[in-house]
Design a protein around this motif. Sequence first.
Motif, PDB file in Angstrom:
ATOM      1  N   UNK A   1      25.239  22.390  37.946  1.00  0.00           N
ATOM      2  CA  UNK A   1      26.460  21.944  38.612  1.00  0.00           C
ATOM      3  C   UNK A   1      26.153  21.585  40.054  1.00  0.00           C
ATOM      4  N   UNK A   2      26.785  20.520  40.532  1.00  0.00           N
ATOM      5  CA  UNK A   2      26.741  20.170  41.941  1.00  0.00           C
ATOM      6  C   UNK A   2      28.068  20.606  42.560  1.00  0.00           C
ATOM      7  N   UNK A   3      27.983  21.495  43.544  1.00  0.00           N
ATOM      8  CA  UNK A   3      29.165  22.066  44.183  1.00  0.00           C
ATOM      9  C   UNK A   3      29.232  21.584  45.625  1.00  0.00           C
ATOM     10  N   UNK A   4      30.299  20.901  45.959  1.00  0.00           N
ATOM     11  CA  UNK A   4      30.576  20.434  47.323  1.00  0.00           C
ATOM     12  C   UNK A   4      31.369  21.512  48.037  1.00  0.00           C
ATOM     13  N   UNK A   5      30.915  21.935  49.212  1.00  0.00           N
ATOM     14  CA  UNK A   5      31.595  22.964  49.984  1.00  0.00           C
ATOM     15  C   UNK A   5      31.761  22.470  51.406  1.00  0.00           C
ATOM     16  N   UNK A   6      33.023  22.397  51.876  1.00  0.00           N
ATOM     17  CA  UNK A   6      33.237  21.854  53.215  1.00  0.00           C
ATOM     18  C   UNK A   6      34.411  22.510  53.911  1.00  0.00           C
ATOM     19  N   UNK A   7      34.308  22.621  55.229  1.00  0.00           N
ATOM     20  CA  UNK A   7      35.378  23.183  56.056  1.00  0.00           C
ATOM     21  C   UNK A   7      36.362  22.072  56.426  1.00  0.00           C
ATOM     22  N   UNK A   8      37.671  22.391  56.364  1.00  0.00           N
ATOM     23  CA  UNK A   8      38.710  21.413  56.659  1.00  0.00           C
ATOM     24  C   UNK A   8      39.796  22.088  57.483  1.00  0.00           C
ATOM     25  N   UNK A   9      40.211  21.441  58.568  1.00  0.00           N
ATOM     26  CA  UNK A   9      41.358  21.961  59.322  1.00  0.00           C
ATOM     27  C   UNK A   9      42.638  21.576  58.568  1.00  0.00           C
ATOM     28  N   UNK A  10      43.755  22.143  58.959  1.00  0.00           N
ATOM     29  CA  UNK A  10      45.017  21.824  58.275  1.00  0.00           C
ATOM     30  C   UNK A  10      45.416  20.369  58.433  1.00  0.00           C
ATOM     31  N   UNK A  11      44.939  19.707  59.497  1.00  0.00           N
ATOM     32  CA  UNK A  11      45.229  18.286  59.655  1.00  0.00           C
ATOM     33  C   UNK A  11      44.100  17.403  59.110  1.00  0.00           C
ATOM     34  N   UNK A  12      43.237  17.988  58.270  1.00  0.00           N
ATOM     35  CA  UNK A  12      42.234  17.217  57.545  1.00  0.00           C
ATOM     36  C   UNK A  12      40.957  16.919  58.296  1.00  0.00           C
ATOM     37  N   UNK A  13      40.769  17.466  59.489  1.00  0.00           N
ATOM     38  CA  UNK A  13      39.558  17.203  60.274  1.00  0.00           C
ATOM     39  C   UNK A  13      38.395  18.001  59.700  1.00  0.00           C
ATOM     40  N   UNK A  14      37.247  17.326  59.586  1.00  0.00           N
ATOM     41  CA  UNK A  14      36.040  17.978  59.087  1.00  0.00           C
ATOM     42  C   UNK A  14      34.937  18.029  60.121  1.00  0.00           C
ATOM     43  N   UNK A  15      35.025  17.183  61.151  1.00  0.00           N
ATOM     44  CA  UNK A  15      33.916  17.095  62.094  1.00  0.00           C
ATOM     45  C   UNK A  15      34.368  16.343  63.333  1.00  0.00           C
TER      46      UNK A  15
END
Length: 188
Positions: free
Chosen positions: A3-17
């Motif tokens: 399995x390929x698992x994508x893991x990412x942090x997201x703010x409530x307004x959708x910002x990732x970086x």
Amino acid sequence: MRKLIESTFVSLDGVIDDTRPSTASRAEPHRWGQPYWDADHSGYAEKLLSRADSLLLGRVTYEGFAEAWSGRTGPDADFMNGLPKYVASRTLTEATWNATIIKGDVAEEVARIKEQPGRDIVKWGTGELDRTLVEHGLVDEFHFWYFPVVVGAGRHLFEGAGFDTTHLKLADIDRFDSGIAVHVYVPK
């Protein structure tokens, strides 16, 4: 099949970086996310990594992780430094942090890696590489870590991805006392 698992942090307004070039350093996940990194956060990351035997990273995430982890020691650092890494990059010519640079067609190579025997492959961060992975149906699980913060500026989740509408099914939710909620989605 792995399995390929994508893991990412997201703010409530959708910002990732942050934006490139950086115009909003407050949008960097290590700035807005760090106050929420606690035992729940670490435990979930460890659980996710315990299922894996390799990482798939884009160049930006690879360089950030290599800088953060390569000089550390101890059980967590030894584990992270020892994991084989696959790096998708059009510009890197050398990878020194236990990594292999994916050359040629990224979708074909990732599909080939998934066919090899082994455990899950974890991909941290969402960026340019995801365009290819989502277009070719290569992501088996998305783990979106929603942090209880509104950043107000920066790059958004899948911003400019350019792929067709992709429907997902909610498979699980983990809630942390800090306010983080990890939503796990799988392809429909």
